[in-house]
Scaffold this active site. Structure first.
Site, PDB file in Angstrom:
ATOM      1  N   SER A   6       1.079  -0.962   0.321  1.00 13.73           N
ATOM      2  CA  SER A   6      -0.247   0.054   0.024  1.00 13.73           C
ATOM      3  C   SER A   6       0.978   0.681   0.005  1.00 13.73           C
ATOM      4  CB  SER A   6      -1.366  -0.228   1.270  1.00 13.73           C
ATOM      5  OG  SER A   6      -1.290   1.253   1.447  1.00 13.73           O
ATOM      6  N   TYR A  64      -2.174  -0.936  10.322  1.00  9.38           N
ATOM      7  CA  TYR A  64      -2.559  -1.206   8.809  1.00  9.38           C
ATOM      8  C   TYR A  64      -1.204  -0.631   8.290  1.00  9.38           C
ATOM      9  CZ  TYR A  64      -3.354  -1.424   3.715  1.00  9.38           C
ATOM     10  OH  TYR A  64      -4.011  -0.777   2.816  1.00  9.38           O
TER      11      TYR A  64
END
Length: 249
Positions: free
Chosen positions: A141, A155
């Protein structure tokens, strides 16, 4: 004739689901796995309506179950005869600021995104080493570039771990094996649906995933996708002081 066989984890929704559609359109046979097999079955039926010559196998898989990852990957290998590419895509985005009672959600995200990726990489590479070839694709990401705050802390950290895993594997230079790290920016998916309308630079699923697929097909070592604005933003984020990063995240 098939271009090869691709295994995609977390294929029941979001980016994984759309990657399955687009890779099938390119001529690949698919091994699709996720926890929700009803969604996988529906996706298989949808793809076969448009591409009846494709071969699509599905399997239930929770990537935090190490034994299950091993079994499913081996079952796909035995069924197809070989695996050309494994896309480590399954992920979780739940989380809370540390120290606020959200430990269960944060732990789930860490286990899925990093420990699950470790298991998938272990068993994919075991197959690739035996074959003498293969392409391991790790979906990270843009959030992995810098530490993020509040609900994004775990995350981002888990995705940074995935990025470090990819770099270590590339450094090993396993004969016949390519390793790609794909870092999507904001691509509309089930995971980010609640925040999609108020998120800058959000792109729709189909064009966003098309950028991912092009990067994967090119076997790029690292790709921020879509390239605009995420490539220049990645450079900037690495250089900006934390006081400014804080305002941007």
């Amino acid at each position: 004739m098939s271009k090869g066989t691709i295994v995609i984890t977390g294929a029941s929704s979001g980016l994984g689901e759309e990657m399955a559609r687009q890779f099938a359109a390119l001529g690949y046979d698919l091994g699709l796995c996720a926890r929700r097999t009803d969604r996988l079955a529906a996706l298989r039926s949808e793809i076969l309506e448009t591409h009846p010559d494709r071969r699509i196998e599905i399997a239930a898989l929770d990537v935090t179950d190490d034994d299950a990852v091993h079994s499913v990957f081996e079952e796909f290998r035995a069924s197809f005869g070989s695996l050309d590419r494994v896309i480590v895509n399954a992920g979780s985005g739940v989380g809370a600021a540390l120290g606020t009672g959200g430990n269960a959600a944060n732990r789930r995200t860490a286990m899925t995104n990093f420990v699950g990726a470790l298991s998938q990489s272990e068993y994919a590479l075991s197959i690739f080493r035996a074959q003498g070839r293969g392409h391991l694709v790790l979906i990270s990401s843009f959030s992995a570039v810098r530490g993020m705050r509040r609900s994004m802390t775990t995350y981002a950290a888990s995705k940074a771990g995935v990025a470090a895993l990819a770099e270590g594997l590339r450094s090993e230079r396993i004969p016949g094996v390519d390793v790609s790290l794909i870092c999507p920016g904001y691509i509309r998916s089930e995971m980010n649906a609640a925040a999609a309308d108020r998120t800058k630079f959000m792109v729709d699923t189909e064009p966003g995933v098309a950028a991912m697929v092009r990067a994967i097909e090119s076997r790029k070592s690292t790709a921020y996708v879509p390239s605009w604005p995420w490539v220049p933003l990645a450079v900037a984020m690495k250089l900006l002081p934390l006081s400014i990063v804080r305002k941007l995240t």
